[in-house]
Design an enzyme around this catalytic site. Structure first.
Site: not given
Ligand code: FPP
Length: 265
Positions: A26, A31, A43, A73, A75, A137, A191, A198-199
């Site tokens: 987030d 930023w 992004h 969410e 969208w 990984l 986060r 926690i969204s």
């Protein structure tokens, strides 16, 4: 069936380096705003941070990294931003998958992919197939993912396959149907960006996960920031419902440093 222990049925194994880290990335928009740039510039820089953190996790021996890139969410965001993010995912997949493969990273996308363009789904399938044999990984990018969606799709598929289980579903029955069925429950949830929620991320598996919140905005989150999170994790007492007195002598994680060659600032 997964071999990993459920934290509510057994005491899971916990080492000094978290085996599975789940991250809500987030703060990209803020930023960018701080620099008088459009949100999408944040992004783009967020993708650089993804690269840095994936590399750092490989170096530190983290086995599973799950990144929340787009929630069910998200969208609701302006159409241009959604469209930019979709393009960024495609570009990232096209440009990065070769490097991930060379570095032994196994890639998966988790979430409801049915809403995406066929071209995007094809790229995801190809990337998953290319990297399927890698073991260094396990990187999962959560796109159009929601924790509630995950539990519901798992229950519905389980009952479709086993109608007789209605009214008697157990954790062990459900586990193989969850999107993260291939991974242990996250040891550490991070986060960035200052919010403490926690969204609708991996709700089911966060039952006993250690939570770490930082004000650092995602584009600024680097290897040193990851180490700070891991050091915080190493200072936790993971009791899984027991008392301190019941813990084995060697259960503490705090006596270890994050990595021999690095120190956190
Ligand atoms: C949250 O910041 C970030 C997102 C919804 C998108 C995450 C995408 C990336 C990190 C880039 C691409 C990643 C991959 C894996 C290809 P925000 O926009 O909510 O920031 P704000 O809270 O400051 O507005």
């Amino acid at each position: 069936m997964t071999d990993f222990k459920s934290s509510t049925l057994e005491i899971p194994d916990a080492g000094r380096i978290p085996r599975h880290i789940a991250v809500i990335m987030d703060g990209n928009g803020r930023w960018a705003k701080q620099r008088f740039l459009p949100r999408v510039a944040g992004h783009r820089r967020g993708l650089d941070a993804v690269r840095t953190v994936v590399r750092a996790c490989v170096e530190r021996g983290v086995d599973f990294l799950t990144l929340f890139a787009f929630s069910s969410e998200n969208w609701r965001r302006p159409a241009e931003e959604v469209s930019f993010l979709m393009q960024l995912f495609v570009i990232a997949l096209e440009q990065e998958i070769g490097k991930l493969h060379e570095n032994g990273v196994r890639f998966r996308a988790i979430g409801d992919l049915s809403r995406f363009e066929p071209e995007f789904r094809r790229l995801v399938s190809e990337a998953e197939a290319l990297t399927a044999g890698n073991q260094r990984l396990n990187l999962a990018i959560a796109v159009n993912y929601g924790g509630r969606w995950d539990v519901l799709q798992a229950v519905n598929r389980l009952l479709r396959d086993n109608p007789g289980l209605a009214g008697a579903v157990s954790e062990r029955d459900l586990a193989p149907y969850l999107a993260l069925h291939y991974a242990p429950e996250p040891d550490l949830f991070i986060r960035t960006g200052g919010e403490q929620r926690i969204s609708n991320f991996v709700l089911w598996q966060l039952a006993y996960t250690e939570l770490y919140f930082t004000d650092t905005l995602w584009p600024d989150f680097d290897a040193a920031a990851l180490d700070r999170a891991i050091i915080s994790y190493q200072q936790r007492e993971r009791r899984f419902g027991r008392t301190s007195e019941q813990l084995p002598e060697d259960a503490g994680l705090a006596s270890f440093s994050v990595a021999d060659t690095r120190s956190a600032d």
